[in-house]
Design an enzyme around this catalytic site. Structure first.
Site, PDB file in Angstrom:
ATOM      1  N   SER A   9       0.836  -1.199   0.000  1.00 30.87           N
ATOM      2  CA  SER A   9       0.000   0.000   0.000  1.00 30.87           C
ATOM      3  C   SER A   9       0.872   1.250   0.000  1.00 30.87           C
ATOM      4  O   SER A   9       1.989   1.230   0.531  1.00 30.87           O
ATOM      5  CB  SER A   9      -0.894  -0.001   1.240  1.00 30.87           C
ATOM      6  N   HIS A  10       0.335   2.306  -0.613  1.00 23.83           N
ATOM      7  CA  HIS A  10       1.005   3.610  -0.589  1.00 23.83           C
ATOM      8  C   HIS A  10       0.241   4.579   0.302  1.00 23.83           C
ATOM      9  O   HIS A  10       0.527   5.771   0.330  1.00 23.83           O
ATOM     10  CB  HIS A  10       1.117   4.184  -2.009  1.00 23.83           C
ATOM     11  N   ALA A  12      -0.532   6.241   3.535  1.00 20.44           N
ATOM     12  CA  ALA A  12       0.217   6.469   4.785  1.00 20.44           C
ATOM     13  C   ALA A  12      -0.610   6.120   6.022  1.00 20.44           C
ATOM     14  O   ALA A  12      -0.075   5.566   6.993  1.00 20.44           O
ATOM     15  CB  ALA A  12       0.681   7.916   4.847  1.00 20.44           C
ATOM     16  N   LYS A  14      -3.116   3.836   6.309  1.00 20.66           N
ATOM     17  CA  LYS A  14      -3.223   2.379   6.442  1.00 20.66           C
ATOM     18  C   LYS A  14      -1.890   1.783   6.887  1.00 20.66           C
ATOM     19  O   LYS A  14      -1.854   0.845   7.675  1.00 20.66           O
ATOM     20  CB  LYS A  14      -3.581   1.754   5.087  1.00 20.66           C
ATOM     21  N   ASP A  70      -8.130  -5.025  -0.195  1.00 24.13           N
ATOM     22  CA  ASP A  70      -8.977  -4.326  -1.166  1.00 24.13           C
ATOM     23  C   ASP A  70     -10.359  -4.242  -0.551  1.00 24.13           C
ATOM     24  O   ASP A  70     -10.810  -5.180   0.113  1.00 24.13           O
ATOM     25  CB  ASP A  70      -9.014  -5.051  -2.504  1.00 24.13           C
ATOM     26  N   SER A  71     -10.998  -3.107  -0.727  1.00 23.09           N
ATOM     27  CA  SER A  71     -12.281  -2.915  -0.054  1.00 23.09           C
ATOM     28  C   SER A  71     -13.177  -2.012  -0.875  1.00 23.09           C
ATOM     29  O   SER A  71     -12.733  -1.367  -1.832  1.00 23.09           O
ATOM     30  CB  SER A  71     -12.039  -2.283   1.321  1.00 23.09           C
ATOM     31  N   PHE A 153     -13.461   8.963   6.011  1.00 15.66           N
ATOM     32  CA  PHE A 153     -12.979   9.230   4.656  1.00 15.66           C
ATOM     33  C   PHE A 153     -13.939   8.536   3.693  1.00 15.66           C
ATOM     34  O   PHE A 153     -14.859   7.832   4.119  1.00 15.66           O
ATOM     35  CB  PHE A 153     -11.546   8.710   4.476  1.00 15.66           C
ATOM     36  N   ASP A 156     -17.780   7.271   4.173  1.00 20.62           N
ATOM     37  CA  ASP A 156     -18.161   7.203   5.590  1.00 20.62           C
ATOM     38  C   ASP A 156     -19.382   8.055   5.963  1.00 20.62           C
ATOM     39  O   ASP A 156     -20.238   7.596   6.722  1.00 20.62           O
ATOM     40  CB  ASP A 156     -16.980   7.602   6.487  1.00 20.62           C
ATOM     41  N   ARG A 182     -12.697  -3.612   7.428  1.00 20.81           N
ATOM     42  CA  ARG A 182     -11.234  -3.733   7.473  1.00 20.81           C
ATOM     43  C   ARG A 182     -10.794  -4.233   8.846  1.00 20.81           C
ATOM     44  O   ARG A 182      -9.926  -5.085   8.956  1.00 20.81           O
ATOM     45  CB  ARG A 182     -10.582  -2.382   7.140  1.00 20.81           C
TER      46      ARG A 182
END
Ligand code: IMP
Length: 198
Positions: A9-10, A12, A14, A70-71, A153, A156, A182
Site C-alpha cells: 500500500s502507498h 500512509a 493504512k 482491497d475494499s 474518509f 463514511d 477492514r
C-alpha cells in the site's frame, strides 16, 4: 514464523495502522511506499482478486511475504455497485461528488432498498505462491443525506452501520475499527499470525 512482511500500500494512514497492529508480533513491516515499489493495477472483478493481485505480484518480485487489502462499498439498490470500483466511482476521486452521485443513482433506481455493506479482503501471499485470505464485512444502510463528523474518509458520511443511527464519519477511530470491514478482516489476519506463533 514470519519475521518480515511487506504491505502493498502507498496509503500512509493504512501503513501506520498496520505497523501498529503488527508491532506486538515482532514483525518488521515495510510498505510499498518505504520500498518505492510501483502501484499494482487493480484489474480484478472481486475484492479477493484485486487484493491477491497486489500481494502476489509484490511477494514474487521481492521474495518477501506480502499483505494487501482491497475494499469497497456495495449498495443493494445499485446491484452491488460501486463495489470494487468504489475509488474510481468518485469523479476525480472527489468523494463529496462520489456521494452525491451515489444518492442520485439510488433515487433513480427502481429498487428502493437502502441496504448496503462494506467489504474488505486482506490477503497474505508467500513468495512460493501459497496464500491466505481474510474477509470482513459490515452491514448497514445508506443515509438519505450525508452525515459528516470529525472523522472518516471516502463514503463514511453516508454509511450507517446496523444498530446505529450515526454514520461511520461520526464515530471515533476505535469505534469504527471495532466493527468495520477492514477491522474484522484484520482481526482474522492477526488470529492467523497468532497460530503461527503457538
Ligand atoms: P481501497 O481498498 O483502498 O482500494 O479502497 C477502495 C475505496 O472504497 C476507497 O477509496 C473508498 O472510497 C472506499 N472505502 C473502503 N473502505 C472504506 C471505509 O471504511 N469508509 C469509506 N469508504 C471506504
Amino acid at each position: 514464523m514470519i519475521k518480515e512482511l511487506l504491505f502493498a500500500s502507498h496509503n500512509a494512514g493504512k501503513i501506520a495502522e498496520i505497523k501498529q497492529m503488527l508491532a506486538p508480533f515482532g514483525i518488521n513491516v515495510k510498505s510499498a511506499l518505504d520500498m518505492d515499489l510501483p502501484d499494482v493495477e487493480e484489474t480484478g472483478v472481486t475484492f479477493a482478486e484485486n487484493s491477491l493481485l497486489k500481494s502476489q505480484t509484490i511477494a514474487k518480485a521481492t521474495g518477501i511475504p506480502c499483505i494487501a487489502d482491497d475494499s469497497g462499498l456495495c449498495v443493494d439498490a445499485l446491484n452491488g455497485a460501486p463495489g470494487v470500483y468504489s475509488a474510481r466511482y468518485a469523479p476525480n476521486r472527489d468523494f463529496e461528488k462520489g456521494m452525491d452521485k451515489l444518492l442520485s443513482e439510488m433515487a433513480q433506481s427502481p429498487n428502493k432498498s437502502r441496504a448496503a455493506h462494506f467489504s474488505c479482503v486482506v490477503s497474505l501471499a508467500y513468495p512460493d505462491g501459497h496464500y491466505e485470505l481474510f474477509e470482513g464485512r459490515v452491514d448497514g444502510h445508506i443515509a438519505t443525506k450525508k452525515m459528516h463528523g470529525e472523522e472518516g474518509f471516502g463514503y463514511d458520511p453516508l454509511f450507517v452501520p446496523e444498530g446505529y443511527d450515526c454514520s461511520f464519519a461520526q464515530m471515533s477511530h476505535e469505534a469504527k475499527n471495532s466493527m468495520s470491514h477492514r477491522g474484522r478482516a484484520m482481526q482474522k489476519f492477526l488470529a492467523y499470525l497468532k497460530t503461527l506463533q503457538d
